[in-house]
Design an enzyme around this catalytic site. Structure first.
Site, PDB file in Angstrom:
ATOM      1  N   ASN A  38      45.241   7.959  -3.975  1.00  0.00           N
ATOM      2  CA  ASN A  38      44.475   7.010  -3.164  1.00  0.00           C
ATOM      3  C   ASN A  38      42.974   7.115  -3.422  1.00  0.00           C
ATOM      4  OD1 ASN A  38      46.778   6.003  -1.987  1.00  0.00           O
ATOM      5  ND2 ASN A  38      46.627   7.279  -0.153  1.00  0.00           N
ATOM      6  N   GLY A  57      45.153  -4.807 -15.592  1.00  0.00           N
ATOM      7  CA  GLY A  57      46.114  -4.957 -16.680  1.00  0.00           C
ATOM      8  C   GLY A  57      47.499  -5.276 -16.176  1.00  0.00           C
ATOM      9  N   ASP A  93      49.491  -8.942 -11.054  1.00  0.00           N
ATOM     10  CA  ASP A  93      48.847  -9.502  -9.868  1.00  0.00           C
ATOM     11  C   ASP A  93      47.395  -9.878 -10.136  1.00  0.00           C
ATOM     12  OD1 ASP A  93      51.171  -9.160  -8.308  1.00  0.00           O
ATOM     13  OD2 ASP A  93      50.637  -7.080  -7.907  1.00  0.00           O
ATOM     14  N   SER A 142      48.624 -31.084   9.201  1.00  0.00           N
ATOM     15  CA  SER A 142      49.854 -30.327   8.992  1.00  0.00           C
ATOM     16  C   SER A 142      49.668 -29.390   7.801  1.00  0.00           C
ATOM     17  CB  SER A 142      51.022 -31.287   8.722  1.00  0.00           C
ATOM     18  OG  SER A 142      52.220 -30.582   8.494  1.00  0.00           O
ATOM     19  N   CYS A 156      50.392 -35.849  14.881  1.00  0.00           N
ATOM     20  CA  CYS A 156      51.066 -34.698  14.267  1.00  0.00           C
ATOM     21  C   CYS A 156      52.386 -34.330  14.930  1.00  0.00           C
ATOM     22  CB  CYS A 156      50.112 -33.510  14.221  1.00  0.00           C
ATOM     23  SG  CYS A 156      50.596 -32.270  12.980  1.00  0.00           S
ATOM     24  N   GLU A 168      43.948 -35.981  12.173  1.00  0.00           N
ATOM     25  CA  GLU A 168      43.843 -35.295  13.460  1.00  0.00           C
ATOM     26  C   GLU A 168      42.573 -34.439  13.510  1.00  0.00           C
ATOM     27  OE1 GLU A 168      46.708 -32.200  16.013  1.00  0.00           O
ATOM     28  OE2 GLU A 168      47.091 -32.578  13.883  1.00  0.00           O
ATOM     29  N   GLY A 189      38.960  -6.159  -9.101  1.00  0.00           N
ATOM     30  CA  GLY A 189      39.420  -5.221 -10.107  1.00  0.00           C
ATOM     31  C   GLY A 189      40.497  -5.830 -10.976  1.00  0.00           C
ATOM     32  N   LYS A 211      47.475 -36.609  22.640  1.00  0.00           N
ATOM     33  CA  LYS A 211      48.661 -36.015  22.023  1.00  0.00           C
ATOM     34  C   LYS A 211      49.598 -35.484  23.104  1.00  0.00           C
ATOM     35  CE  LYS A 211      49.713 -32.548  18.416  1.00  0.00           C
ATOM     36  NZ  LYS A 211      49.059 -31.598  17.486  1.00  0.00           N
ATOM     37  N   THR A 245      43.678  -8.205  -4.737  1.00  0.00           N
ATOM     38  CA  THR A 245      44.640  -8.843  -5.653  1.00  0.00           C
ATOM     39  C   THR A 245      46.091  -8.512  -5.336  1.00  0.00           C
ATOM     40  OG1 THR A 245      44.504  -7.015  -7.235  1.00  0.00           O
ATOM     41  CG2 THR A 245      42.937  -8.829  -7.519  1.00  0.00           C
TER      42      THR A 245
END
Length: 579
Positions: free
Chosen positions: A408, A328, A331, A175, A147, A44, A325, A111, A432
């Protein structure tokens, strides 16, 4: 003649790269022709890439992609080619399939079923078609659809098969992948084949496009619902198969479709039929496919989706390297593995940024991970920077107790350093964080959320661990160190901090988030499903309150039925609370 040789092409297009897409299309057609295919099918909107979004509102883009189609027509010979493009007629735009042969545009299918949910906005751009299309290819009848046409029951393909006599149903598709969707497709196509007693050839796009990943996995299924051929998962591929309709015809003669034919003719007045010719020539013998006819394990499938999504986002946007970053924690460890698998270790630049609250173990674990993955890390301690900023702010913050502000601040210093490296070396910065954290705002805007792309944006914490275990099993050793796998998650922004000081256990959190975000259940319904009332009330409030953060988050790879971004579009200013 009761047979034809068909080729299905899974190409990896780039939205708007008309010349690049043209080259891939021509190469694919030529290859199929050399292999003796009578018919070759491409996905498509193969010319424009999918989804072209508001490029479709630019008249010069519509004209430019039409010129590409004209060039493809001029290059075409006797092979019948079906591919997606944007057709313009009487001022309306159509998501269309071109049928080409002998340097001529033989037919155009528009379509009919336009998706307008989740990430799809086709009604914003396109007008719905009205006429099903069947090609008389020699003595074999081939129905064409696009589709969404196969996702609506008792619609286009039933009409093509039952009133138009189509024996092979060709569906060109773009898709996108979500977990479990390939099983849905497989079952859907099997049902169509058995209901219409038709062979079905489903041809899907492959590749990453912004937050979407297209998984390929094209397939051909016979009228009994048995798999004949399948395309590779998350890879470009050319699937070729010889199809014979003799047995199908015998079985069809024993069926009574009269009631369903009546339903079809009620909706569609007629089926457009176009005569095509195929050359009766000696064909080269098809080599046996080395593509395994198997479904991937769900975790393996998801991991491959994340690799392709990251790889294509990086390359298609002109980058070669990534930076992020490395804390340790699990993530950033999983992002490291995905990035290495997608780009190669030489193109991956993790940055270790310890503070006064970072444990020696976190630094050691990060260094061990880098050794395992062949990564050269950059270490930038942030304590001196943090102390300098605190000293600068002391007159303003005098007599005020430390709170989340100081936490923060550390994350934002790290974000600044990652972006400095990104600017200086031209590396794409990766965020991450995972979906569990992003859902409840357990992340720092302009801090750990900083970056150009977020591979785990739609991956909840439980899945992060499953993916890490899968990658270690694939490696045959602790590719991601056990020390990282087994430690309690912590942001390490204050002494002895753990995620579960602020959040419920992740397995409980993830289930509440699944019900609230992906299933749109209210707090009362989630409580009735067995979850603690106080926890549910707090978590759903956090999700609602942090919409402003997600609006400013990096895009990431969609893998669930309801990801953040285009999929879930909630107002930031919102006082509605469903009980």
């Amino acid at each position: 003649m009761n047979s034809l040789r068909m080729g299905q092409v899974q190409i990896n297009t780039i939205v708007g790269d008309l010349d690049g897409n043209y080259k891939k299309i021509i190469q694919s057609i030529k290859q199929a022709e050399r292999n003796g295919c009578d018919l070759v099918v491409l996905p498509e909107l193969a010319i424009t890439g999918y989804p072209p979004e508001d490029l479709l509102l630019r008249p010069h883009f519509i004209k430019a992609q039409r010129r590409i189609l004209d060039d493809i027509i001029r290059q075409n010979s006797s092979i019948i080619t079906v591919l997606g493009f944007v057709d313009q007629a009487q001022g309306d735009l159509y998501n269309a399939a071109a049928v080409i042969q002998d340097q001529s545009l033989k037919a155009v299918y528009h379509k009919i079923e336009l998706p307008n949910y989740s990430v799809f906005d086709e009604e914003r751009y396109f007008t719905s078609g009205s006429a099903p299309l069947v090609l008389d290819v020699g003595s074999v009848k081939v129905g064409i659809s696009i589709c969404e046409d196969i996702w609506v029951k008792d619609s286009v393909i039933e009409c093509e098969a039952l009133t138009g006599g189509a024996e092979i149903l060709v569906n060109i598709s773009a898709s996108p992948f979500t977990t479990g969707k390939n099983v849905q497709r497989y079952q859907l196509i099997r049902e169509h084949c058995r209901r219409t007693h038709s062979i079905m050839a489903y041809t899907n796009l492959v590749g990453g496009q912004d937050e979407l990943v297209f998984d390929g996995q094209s397939l051909v299924m016979d009228d009994q619902g048995d798999l004949i051929a399948a395309g590779r998962s998350f890879e470009t591929d050319l699937i070729q198969v010889d199809l014979n309709v003799s047995r199908l015809r015998e079985r069809r003669e024993q069926q009574d479709f009269s009631d369903r034919v009546k339903n079809c003719t009620t909706r569609f007045r007629h089926v457009t039929t176009v005569d095509m010719m195929i050359q009766k020539s000696e064909k080269p013998v098809l080599k046996a496919s080395d593509t395994p006819l198997r479904r991937l394990d769900a975790t393996e499938e998801l991991y491959k989706a994340l690799i392709l999504g990251l790889k294509d986002y990086v390359s298609k946007n002109g980058f070669t390297d990534v930076v992020f970053g490395l804390s340790g924690g699990i993530d950033s460890a999983l992002v490291s593995a995905i990035a290495v698998d997608a780009l190669g270790s030489e193109h991956v630049h993790p940055v270790i940024m310890p503070s006064q609250y970072s444990t020696r173990g976190s630094v050691d674990d990060s260094e061990l991970l880098c050794r395992n993955m062949g990564l050269e890390s950059i270490t930038l301690p942030i304590r001196s920077v943090f102390d300098s900023v605190i000293e600068l702010l002391k007159p303003v913050f005098s007599n005020l107790a430390e709170d989340v502000t100081e936490e923060n601040l550390q994350a934002r210093i790290r974000g600044n350093l990652v972006m400095a490296l990104s600017n200086k070396f031209g590396w794409l910065a990766l965020a991450t964080g995972n979906k569990s954290e992003l859902s409840v705002g357990y992340c720092t805007i302009y801090g750990d959320m900083v970056g150009g792309f977020a591979p785990l944006m739609d991956v909840k914490k439980g899945r992060v661990y499953r993916l890490a275990k899968y990658r270690n099993a694939k490696a045959g050793f602790d590719f991601i160190p056990n020390e990282i796998m087994n430690k309690q998650p912590s942001a390490e922004l204050k002494p002895d901090q753990q995620d579960q000081d602020s959040l419920p256990p992740y397995d409980e959190l993830d289930e509440i988030l699944r019900l609230y975000i992906e299933h749109s259940m209210g707090a009362r319904e989630i409580i009735e499903a067995g979850h603690d009332p106080e926890t549910v009330t707090r978590i759903t409030a956090l999700v609602d309150r942090n919409e402003y953060k997600r609006r400013q988050a990096a895009p990431g790879i969609k893998i669930t039925s309801m990801s953040f971004g285009k999929d879930r579009r909630m107002p930031i200013t919102n006082h509605y609370r469903r009980s």
